[in-house]
Design a protein around this motif. Sequence first.
Motif, PDB file in Angstrom:
ATOM      1  N   GLU A  47       0.829  -1.208   0.000  1.00  0.00           N
ATOM      2  CA  GLU A  47       0.000   0.000   0.000  1.00  0.00           C
ATOM      3  C   GLU A  47       0.859   1.253   0.000  1.00  0.00           C
ATOM      4  OE1 GLU A  47      -2.898   0.047   3.116  1.00  0.00           O
ATOM      5  OE2 GLU A  47      -3.701  -1.907   2.535  1.00  0.00           O
ATOM      6  N   ARG A  48       1.892   1.277   0.813  1.00  0.00           N
ATOM      7  CA  ARG A  48       2.787   2.445   0.842  1.00  0.00           C
ATOM      8  C   ARG A  48       3.440   2.654  -0.511  1.00  0.00           C
ATOM      9  NH1 ARG A  48       5.442   1.003   6.345  1.00  0.00           N
ATOM     10  NH2 ARG A  48       3.930   1.892   7.771  1.00  0.00           N
ATOM     11  N   GLY A  49       3.861   1.571  -1.138  1.00  0.00           N
ATOM     12  CA  GLY A  49       4.489   1.679  -2.452  1.00  0.00           C
ATOM     13  C   GLY A  49       3.539   2.267  -3.491  1.00  0.00           C
ATOM     14  N   ILE A  50       2.308   1.791  -3.503  1.00  0.00           N
ATOM     15  CA  ILE A  50       1.316   2.316  -4.446  1.00  0.00           C
ATOM     16  C   ILE A  50       1.048   3.791  -4.159  1.00  0.00           C
ATOM     17  CG2 ILE A  50      -1.108   2.177  -5.162  1.00  0.00           C
ATOM     18  CD1 ILE A  50      -0.875  -0.895  -4.632  1.00  0.00           C
ATOM     19  N   ALA A  51       0.848   4.119  -2.890  1.00  0.00           N
ATOM     20  CA  ALA A  51       0.577   5.517  -2.514  1.00  0.00           C
ATOM     21  C   ALA A  51       1.751   6.418  -2.868  1.00  0.00           C
ATOM     22  CB  ALA A  51       0.257   5.600  -1.026  1.00  0.00           C
ATOM     23  N   THR A  52       2.958   5.933  -2.678  1.00  0.00           N
ATOM     24  CA  THR A  52       4.150   6.725  -2.995  1.00  0.00           C
ATOM     25  C   THR A  52       4.254   7.012  -4.486  1.00  0.00           C
ATOM     26  OG1 THR A  52       5.356   5.858  -1.088  1.00  0.00           O
ATOM     27  CG2 THR A  52       6.685   6.766  -2.881  1.00  0.00           C
ATOM     28  N   VAL A  53       4.042   5.990  -5.300  1.00  0.00           N
ATOM     29  CA  VAL A  53       4.106   6.174  -6.759  1.00  0.00           C
ATOM     30  C   VAL A  53       3.016   7.138  -7.214  1.00  0.00           C
ATOM     31  CG1 VAL A  53       3.819   5.008  -8.988  1.00  0.00           C
ATOM     32  CG2 VAL A  53       5.252   3.992  -7.218  1.00  0.00           C
ATOM     33  N   CYS A  54       1.823   6.993  -6.673  1.00  0.00           N
ATOM     34  CA  CYS A  54       0.731   7.902  -7.039  1.00  0.00           C
ATOM     35  C   CYS A  54       1.072   9.344  -6.650  1.00  0.00           C
ATOM     36  CB  CYS A  54      -0.572   7.465  -6.376  1.00  0.00           C
ATOM     37  SG  CYS A  54      -1.268   5.962  -7.088  1.00  0.00           S
ATOM     38  N   ALA A  55       1.584   9.533  -5.454  1.00  0.00           N
ATOM     39  CA  ALA A  55       1.931  10.883  -4.991  1.00  0.00           C
ATOM     40  C   ALA A  55       3.009  11.502  -5.872  1.00  0.00           C
ATOM     41  CB  ALA A  55       2.389  10.841  -3.536  1.00  0.00           C
ATOM     42  N   ASN A  65       3.461  11.077  -8.885  1.00  0.00           N
ATOM     43  CA  ASN A  65       2.885  11.384 -10.196  1.00  0.00           C
ATOM     44  C   ASN A  65       1.629  12.233 -10.113  1.00  0.00           C
ATOM     45  OD1 ASN A  65       4.526   9.759 -12.274  1.00  0.00           O
ATOM     46  ND2 ASN A  65       4.254   8.345 -10.582  1.00  0.00           N
ATOM     47  N   ASN A  66       1.402  12.834  -8.938  1.00  0.00           N
ATOM     48  CA  ASN A  66       0.235  13.681  -8.713  1.00  0.00           C
ATOM     49  C   ASN A  66      -1.065  12.997  -9.122  1.00  0.00           C
ATOM     50  OD1 ASN A  66       1.732  15.914  -7.704  1.00  0.00           O
ATOM     51  ND2 ASN A  66       2.344  16.378  -9.810  1.00  0.00           N
ATOM     52  N   ALA A  67      -1.165  11.726  -8.803  1.00  0.00           N
ATOM     53  CA  ALA A  67      -2.354  10.950  -9.140  1.00  0.00           C
ATOM     54  C   ALA A  67      -3.166  10.685  -7.877  1.00  0.00           C
ATOM     55  CB  ALA A  67      -1.953   9.626  -9.782  1.00  0.00           C
ATOM     56  N   GLN A  68      -4.475  10.781  -8.001  1.00  0.00           N
ATOM     57  CA  GLN A  68      -5.349  10.440  -6.882  1.00  0.00           C
ATOM     58  C   GLN A  68      -5.219   8.953  -6.612  1.00  0.00           C
ATOM     59  OE1 GLN A  68      -9.525  10.953  -7.668  1.00  0.00           O
ATOM     60  NE2 GLN A  68     -10.109  10.495  -5.573  1.00  0.00           N
ATOM     61  N   CYS A  69      -5.186   8.590  -5.342  1.00  0.00           N
ATOM     62  CA  CYS A  69      -5.025   7.189  -4.971  1.00  0.00           C
ATOM     63  C   CYS A  69      -6.075   6.820  -3.941  1.00  0.00           C
ATOM     64  CB  CYS A  69      -3.625   6.980  -4.392  1.00  0.00           C
ATOM     65  SG  CYS A  69      -3.284   5.303  -3.878  1.00  0.00           S
ATOM     66  N   VAL A  70      -6.860   5.806  -4.249  1.00  0.00           N
ATOM     67  CA  VAL A  70      -7.849   5.273  -3.320  1.00  0.00           C
ATOM     68  C   VAL A  70      -7.563   3.788  -3.175  1.00  0.00           C
ATOM     69  CG1 VAL A  70     -10.294   4.848  -2.900  1.00  0.00           C
ATOM     70  CG2 VAL A  70      -9.581   6.960  -4.040  1.00  0.00           C
ATOM     71  N   ILE A  71      -7.320   3.333  -1.964  1.00  0.00           N
ATOM     72  CA  ILE A  71      -7.033   1.923  -1.724  1.00  0.00           C
ATOM     73  C   ILE A  71      -8.249   1.298  -1.042  1.00  0.00           C
ATOM     74  CG2 ILE A  71      -5.576   0.279  -0.489  1.00  0.00           C
ATOM     75  CD1 ILE A  71      -3.258   2.260  -0.893  1.00  0.00           C
ATOM     76  N   GLU A  72      -8.751   0.238  -1.650  1.00  0.00           N
ATOM     77  CA  GLU A  72      -9.915  -0.482  -1.129  1.00  0.00           C
ATOM     78  C   GLU A  72      -9.514  -1.921  -0.834  1.00  0.00           C
ATOM     79  OE1 GLU A  72     -12.936   0.642  -0.544  1.00  0.00           O
ATOM     80  OE2 GLU A  72     -13.076   2.496  -1.686  1.00  0.00           O
ATOM     81  N   HIS A  73     -10.116  -2.508   0.172  1.00  0.00           N
ATOM     82  CA  HIS A  73      -9.899  -3.915   0.507  1.00  0.00           C
ATOM     83  C   HIS A  73     -11.206  -4.667   0.271  1.00  0.00           C
ATOM     84  CE1 HIS A  73      -5.996  -3.347   2.569  1.00  0.00           C
ATOM     85  NE2 HIS A  73      -6.480  -2.125   2.758  1.00  0.00           N
TER      86      HIS A  73
END
Length: 65
Positions: A8-16, A18-26
């Motif tokens: 999750e941190r890795g996905i959020a970091t890459v999104c940030a 690239n100035n991309a909105q990130c929503v993580i759902e389980h």
Amino acid sequence: MGYYISIERGIATVCARNNAQCVIEHTKSRGHAISLARDASKNGFDYVIAVGGDGTINEVAQGLL
């Protein structure tokens, strides 16, 4: 559990970066990934990242189709 937090941190970091909105759902139950992917598509998300096994990937693909 730590493994998933790291992903999750890795996905959020890459999104940030690239100035991309990130929503993580389980997912909460069988079939839930289908509705999550369908909702993401309807709400105009450009990308859906699925993390899991064959069942998760299959459900996300169904939801996007």
